[in-house]
Design a protein around this motif. Sequence first.
Motif, PDB file in Angstrom:
ATOM      1  N   PRO A 166      12.762  -7.228  28.044  1.00 28.29           N
ATOM      2  CA  PRO A 166      11.837  -7.796  27.052  1.00 28.29           C
ATOM      3  C   PRO A 166      12.016  -7.258  25.653  1.00 28.29           C
ATOM      4  N   TYR A 167      12.993  -6.387  25.465  1.00 27.10           N
ATOM      5  CA  TYR A 167      13.138  -5.703  24.183  1.00 27.10           C
ATOM      6  C   TYR A 167      13.650  -6.622  23.084  1.00 27.10           C
ATOM      7  N   LEU A 168      14.533  -7.522  23.422  1.00 28.08           N
ATOM      8  CA  LEU A 168      15.146  -8.369  22.405  1.00 28.08           C
ATOM      9  C   LEU A 168      14.096  -9.193  21.667  1.00 28.08           C
ATOM     10  N   THR A 169      13.207  -9.816  22.401  1.00 26.02           N
ATOM     11  CA  THR A 169      12.160 -10.628  21.770  1.00 26.02           C
ATOM     12  C   THR A 169      11.151  -9.757  21.037  1.00 26.02           C
ATOM     13  N   ALA A 170      10.741  -8.664  21.668  1.00 23.98           N
ATOM     14  CA  ALA A 170       9.724  -7.806  21.062  1.00 23.98           C
ATOM     15  C   ALA A 170      10.197  -7.191  19.756  1.00 23.98           C
ATOM     16  N   LEU A 171      11.498  -6.891  19.683  1.00 31.68           N
ATOM     17  CA  LEU A 171      12.023  -6.178  18.516  1.00 31.68           C
ATOM     18  C   LEU A 171      12.639  -7.093  17.460  1.00 31.68           C
ATOM     19  N   SER A 172      12.656  -8.382  17.709  1.00 30.56           N
ATOM     20  CA  SER A 172      13.383  -9.276  16.807  1.00 30.56           C
ATOM     21  C   SER A 172      12.854  -9.243  15.378  1.00 30.56           C
ATOM     22  N   GLY A 173      11.584  -8.881  15.194  1.00 30.48           N
ATOM     23  CA  GLY A 173      11.040  -8.853  13.843  1.00 30.48           C
ATOM     24  C   GLY A 173      10.846  -7.473  13.279  1.00 30.48           C
ATOM     25  N   VAL A 174      11.338  -6.447  13.976  1.00 30.75           N
ATOM     26  CA  VAL A 174      11.079  -5.080  13.539  1.00 30.75           C
ATOM     27  C   VAL A 174      12.097  -4.588  12.520  1.00 30.75           C
ATOM     28  N   ALA A 175      13.344  -4.726  12.848  1.00 35.55           N
ATOM     29  CA  ALA A 175      14.394  -4.210  11.964  1.00 35.55           C
ATOM     30  C   ALA A 175      15.523  -5.229  11.891  1.00 35.55           C
ATOM     31  N   PRO A 176      16.250  -5.243  10.792  1.00 35.52           N
ATOM     32  CA  PRO A 176      17.339  -6.229  10.644  1.00 35.52           C
ATOM     33  C   PRO A 176      18.334  -6.215  11.793  1.00 35.52           C
ATOM     34  N   VAL A 177      18.580  -5.047  12.354  1.00 34.12           N
ATOM     35  CA  VAL A 177      19.575  -4.969  13.413  1.00 34.12           C
ATOM     36  C   VAL A 177      19.135  -5.758  14.644  1.00 34.12           C
ATOM     37  N   PHE A 178      17.847  -5.722  14.971  1.00 38.27           N
ATOM     38  CA  PHE A 178      17.368  -6.459  16.129  1.00 38.27           C
ATOM     39  C   PHE A 178      17.336  -7.960  15.848  1.00 38.27           C
ATOM     40  N   ALA A 185      22.052 -13.862  20.263  1.00 38.16           N
ATOM     41  CA  ALA A 185      21.698 -14.310  21.604  1.00 38.16           C
ATOM     42  C   ALA A 185      21.313 -15.784  21.620  1.00 38.16           C
ATOM     43  N   ALA A 186      20.680 -16.235  20.524  1.00 42.96           N
ATOM     44  CA  ALA A 186      20.241 -17.627  20.452  1.00 42.96           C
ATOM     45  C   ALA A 186      21.377 -18.576  20.091  1.00 42.96           C
ATOM     46  N   ASP A 187      22.342 -18.074  19.341  1.00 45.55           N
ATOM     47  CA  ASP A 187      23.434 -18.934  18.882  1.00 45.55           C
ATOM     48  C   ASP A 187      24.737 -18.138  18.939  1.00 45.55           C
ATOM     49  N   ALA A 188      25.628 -18.538  19.833  1.00 47.44           N
ATOM     50  CA  ALA A 188      26.882 -17.804  20.021  1.00 47.44           C
ATOM     51  C   ALA A 188      27.747 -17.828  18.775  1.00 47.44           C
TER      52      ALA A 188
END
Length: 286
Positions: A166-178, A185-188
């Motif tokens: 669940p980390y990818l979704t939870a962290l997507s808005g935290v830091a640019p790296v995520f 992951a959404a677009d190859a």
Amino acid sequence: MPRRNRCTGELEHPNGCTASAYVVSSVLALVLVLGVPLAHVMFFVDASPGPTDRCAIASGVDVETHAAAMALYYRYEIVDNVECTFETEILRGCVADDAAVLRFPRYPPGALRAKNVRDVRDEAKRSIDAYVDAADADGVEGGDDVKCEKPAASLAPTLTRVASEPYLTALSGVAPVFAAFAAAAADASSSASVSFVDYACVAAVDRAITLIDEAFAANGASAPPDLSARVVAFFAGLSEEERPQLCAIAVTDASPCEERDTDVGSLKGSDLGFGRCDFVEFADVA
């Protein structure tokens, strides 16, 4: 031809030298011929720069400080708590607990501690090697001329936990790296990239989460804990300077976790906590 000195009993050669003098001169010659050049190379010649050193410097990060902070995460080991014996139960009131926990191995001063530090640094280099080996945007693997921005898509497979749910979704808005990993992951075909210092920080936390999962599994847990909220809080609490550089929180009275180094341990280097608390301490699972 050598003859024996009647006073000392030692054999003397025609030039007046004794056998022990020959030994001393031979040892001295070896030290001068081999020891001095070796000591010069080991202690006075700077080591060859690592492939990612210029990436750290370009980001305003001190290379040695960055390496030391990243190595902090690689000192953790999963160990079993010491079981109580009959004597300790009586003398110390010990309560048996053989649960697997995360902790730093402690070493006495001397060669063993020095070796441990070297081993930890070598282990921490795995995140550097993974970054170097990842394909660049043009599909070419890194070499001597390592690019300091790598595609998130080529780095995600090296992260066993953080780059997955669940980390990818939870962290997507935290830091640019995520956000970069989420886009990949959404677009190859995403061109999202990650810098070396950001990747090193995320890889260190990824290792911490992996060890926590393994410790829970060793204790019979049916599923690993969901630490995504704590990871979000950890990264959200880091300043822009702290996150890519040290991936750790400076210890202050307002810190959300307590630095576990003792005063003596900090002075003698038994913990090597660098005066900061990391994600494992922040999550309070060790």
